[in-house]
Design a protein around this motif. Structure first.
Motif, PDB file in Angstrom:
ATOM      1  N   VAL A  65       0.782  -1.207   0.123  1.00  0.00           N
ATOM      2  CA  VAL A  65      -0.070  -0.025  -0.050  1.00  0.00           C
ATOM      3  C   VAL A  65       0.740   1.299   0.116  1.00  0.00           C
ATOM      4  O   VAL A  65       0.361   2.384  -0.615  1.00  0.00           O
ATOM      5  N   TYR A  68       1.564   1.551  -3.345  1.00  0.00           N
ATOM      6  CA  TYR A  68       0.456   2.118  -4.248  1.00  0.00           C
ATOM      7  C   TYR A  68       0.272   3.424  -3.995  1.00  0.00           C
ATOM      8  O   TYR A  68       0.009   4.376  -5.018  1.00  0.00           O
ATOM      9  N   GLN A  69       0.341   3.929  -2.621  1.00  0.00           N
ATOM     10  CA  GLN A  69      -0.127   5.402  -2.535  1.00  0.00           C
ATOM     11  C   GLN A  69       1.108   6.335  -3.096  1.00  0.00           C
ATOM     12  O   GLN A  69       0.876   7.295  -3.485  1.00  0.00           O
ATOM     13  N   ILE A  72       0.506   6.719  -6.834  1.00  0.00           N
ATOM     14  CA  ILE A  72      -0.499   7.588  -7.074  1.00  0.00           C
ATOM     15  C   ILE A  72      -0.362   9.162  -6.676  1.00  0.00           C
ATOM     16  O   ILE A  72      -0.758  10.090  -7.471  1.00  0.00           O
ATOM     17  N   GLN A  73       0.437   9.289  -5.721  1.00  0.00           N
ATOM     18  CA  GLN A  73       0.905  10.856  -5.511  1.00  0.00           C
ATOM     19  C   GLN A  73       1.680  11.078  -6.434  1.00  0.00           C
ATOM     20  O   GLN A  73       1.681  12.457  -7.044  1.00  0.00           O
ATOM     21  N   GLY A 193      -8.995   5.479   5.939  1.00  0.00           N
ATOM     22  CA  GLY A 193      -7.843   5.366   4.779  1.00  0.00           C
ATOM     23  C   GLY A 193      -7.518   4.266   4.576  1.00  0.00           C
ATOM     24  O   GLY A 193      -8.120   3.097   4.667  1.00  0.00           O
ATOM     25  N   GLY A 194      -6.495   4.381   3.352  1.00  0.00           N
ATOM     26  CA  GLY A 194      -5.960   3.013   2.639  1.00  0.00           C
ATOM     27  C   GLY A 194      -5.339   1.915   3.637  1.00  0.00           C
ATOM     28  O   GLY A 194      -5.580   0.621   3.520  1.00  0.00           O
TER      29      GLY A 194
END
Length: 519
Positions: A65, A68-69, A72-73, A193-194
């Motif tokens: 995660v 992944y985050q 995305i950022q 949140g994630g």
């Protein structure tokens, strides 16, 4: 036989998830030895663990995660540098509400009371069905292409499926009920949140399940040091005011975790601790955090002790001085709180309220409190003492199943091991108990006032009616009634189902009957 059937109903409903369809031996076995039927699961300690291929550890999920985050950022940062040339087209509006049927157990029973159409005999055919509603078809709505799930959604659904499958196939389900109880007691929320959504399942697998038949103090330590709990209650943000990090960043304590440990996890509200004790515990557990994406403090996604964030010096908590010896300071404090007399009373009361009655019998609470204290918080001994108490077998079934218990019980009765979790998750959302997502750190309520309200029962009736409409004539509800309650079924329930105008109506009535809804 009626007395044996009543004991079997208590064994299957009060302590488990009800009888399984196609497993007619459940009721017979429960009736022949009710206590033994339930206790058998306590003799299989490894049965509480959930080791399913593909389910990853918390650190592995954390690394995934974080990556992944980060991606995305990066994508957002890159997009922010490029001016938009075309607006996104508006999405078609949809009505999320499922049309409700104008049904009620009383009204249907009254409608059919003067009619006696013969119910057709059971036909051979598919008897399995998923027990939660499908989405209502939208008139003239264009079909949408399914959107790919991201890693957080995939993980959440995989964890949910594993949990649901275990509950549906369990012999009695007592151990799974214990898992649900302790998971709600030490709850987090997947809605935060994630990371919380990614870790909801692994938190239960790693911090709850290994200790359900072990010691409370071990579960308490595992829970409070798990990254999911630290994230949920913001302890990674808590800095000792006089610590190196606190002085540099001009930030201080976050008391969320300390307060919930004392108020919700151990001592209970009003059981002899003060605000000063909350503040002291918050200082003691400063530095309890988890390693982030860069792994500067340790392996990403693991519990770590950050000495730079820890409040220096000794602390007084509940009248005892705890010297500053790093992470051991907090572990010693938790061990003592776990053995506090108020903790024994709080846990025993909540345990009896869950399994027996909203107003727990005082004598039974006192007995379990004594077992908890004398056994040093042995949770298997606590569960055994509950089963050995005559009160739990003599007290009428007055508790109403929670939405989760209702859906799992329906799945077991209809004999379908779920292959995907979507309909169950949707049903839980509709009924107000989204999986691993309570509204606050006190978890989902555990009283009839929460789950037996008219609006909630109407929603259950909607689901029952939709299940019945999908099954049509593939099963005979009279046969299912024998699996649900056998001779313990009341004359009113049996009469109502036998005189139903159709199998569809009879099945909806069965799923809404007191014998099915109560535990």
């Amino acid at each position: 036989m009626a007395r044996d059937s009543q004991a079997a109903l208590v064994a299957l409903n009060r302590f488990g998830f009800g009888a399984r369809g196609g497993a007619s031996g459940d009721f017979v076995n429960a009736a022949s030895d009710p206590r033994g039927f339930v206790k058998a699961e306590l003799s299989r300690p490894n049965g509480v663990l959930l080791e399913v291929p593909g389910l990853l550890s918390t650190p592995a999920l954390g690394r995934a995660v974080f990556a992944y985050q980060f991606e995305i950022q990066q994508a957002r940062d890159a997009a922010a540098k490029v001016p938009a040339t075309e607006a996104n087209p508006p999405q078609p509006a949809t009505d999320p509400k499922v049309p409700r049927r104008n049904l009620s157990l009383n009204s249907i029973a009254m409608d059919i009371s003067g009619k006696e159409p013969p119910m057709p005999a059971a036909e051979n055919g598919r008897a399995n069905a998923v027990v939660v509603p499908t989405e209502a078809p939208q008139a003239n709505a264009a079909k949408k292409a399914p959107q790919p799930l991201n890693i957080i959604q995939k993980t959440y659904r995989a964890e949910a499926l594993a949990r649901l499958q275990r509950a549906v196939i369990a012999d009695c389900g007592f151990v799974e009920r214990l898992v649900v109880f302790w998971s709600n007691h030490f709850c987090i929320s997947a809605n935060k949140g994630g990371l919380a959504r990614m870790w909801a399942g692994s938190f239960e697998r790693e911090a709850i399940r290994p200790h359900v038949l072990g010691r409370f103090s071990d579960m308490l330590k595992a829970v409070e040091q798990h990254p999911a709990m630290l994230f949920f209650l913001d302890n990674q943000q808590s800095l000792g005011p006089e610590s190196r990090a606190g002085e540099n960043r001009k930030r201080g304590l976050n008391e969320n975790l300390a307060r919930e440990i004392m108020e919700l996890h151990t001592l209970g509200v009003g059981f002899g601790y003060s605000q000063d004790d909350v503040t002291s515990l918050a200082r003691i557990i400063t530095g309890w955090t988890f390693a982030g994406r860069l792994g500067q403090l340790g392996t990403p996604g693991t519990f770590v002790f950050n000495a730079n964030a820890h409040q220096p010096g000794a602390q007084r908590l509940l009248g005892k001085i705890y010297e500053n010896n790093g992470v051991a300071q907090g572990e010693a404090a938790l061990a003592d709180i776990a053995r506090h007399p108020s903790t024994a009373k709080f846990i025993a009361t909540k345990f009896v309220r869950h399994f027996v009655a909203d107003d727990p019998p005082p004598a039974l609470v006192a007995r379990l409190q004594d077992v908890f204290r004398k056994s040093d918080g042995d949770l298997k001994a606590l569960a055994s003492a509950l089963l050995d108490s005559d009160e739990v077998w003599q007290t009428p079934l007055t508790k109403v199943r929670s939405p989760y218990e209702f859906l799992v019980a329906a799945g077991r009765l209809l004999g379908r091991n779920p292959e995907e979790p979507g309909r169950y998750l949707g049903g839980l959302n509709v009924l107000g108990q989204p999986l691993w997502s309570p509204a606050g750190p006190n978890g989902f309520p555990d009283t009839n006032a929460a789950w037996a309200a008219p609006e909630g029962m109407k929603l259950r009736l909607d689901i029952s009616a939709q299940v019945a409409s999908r099954l049509a004539d593939s099963i005979d509800p009279r046969d299912l009634l024998e699996l649900v309650a056998a001779d313990a079924a009341s004359p009113e329930t049996r009469w109502t189902i036998e005189r139903a105008e159709s199998r569809q109506q009879a099945l909806a009535l069965l799923l809404m009957s007191p014998e099915f809804q109560r535990r």
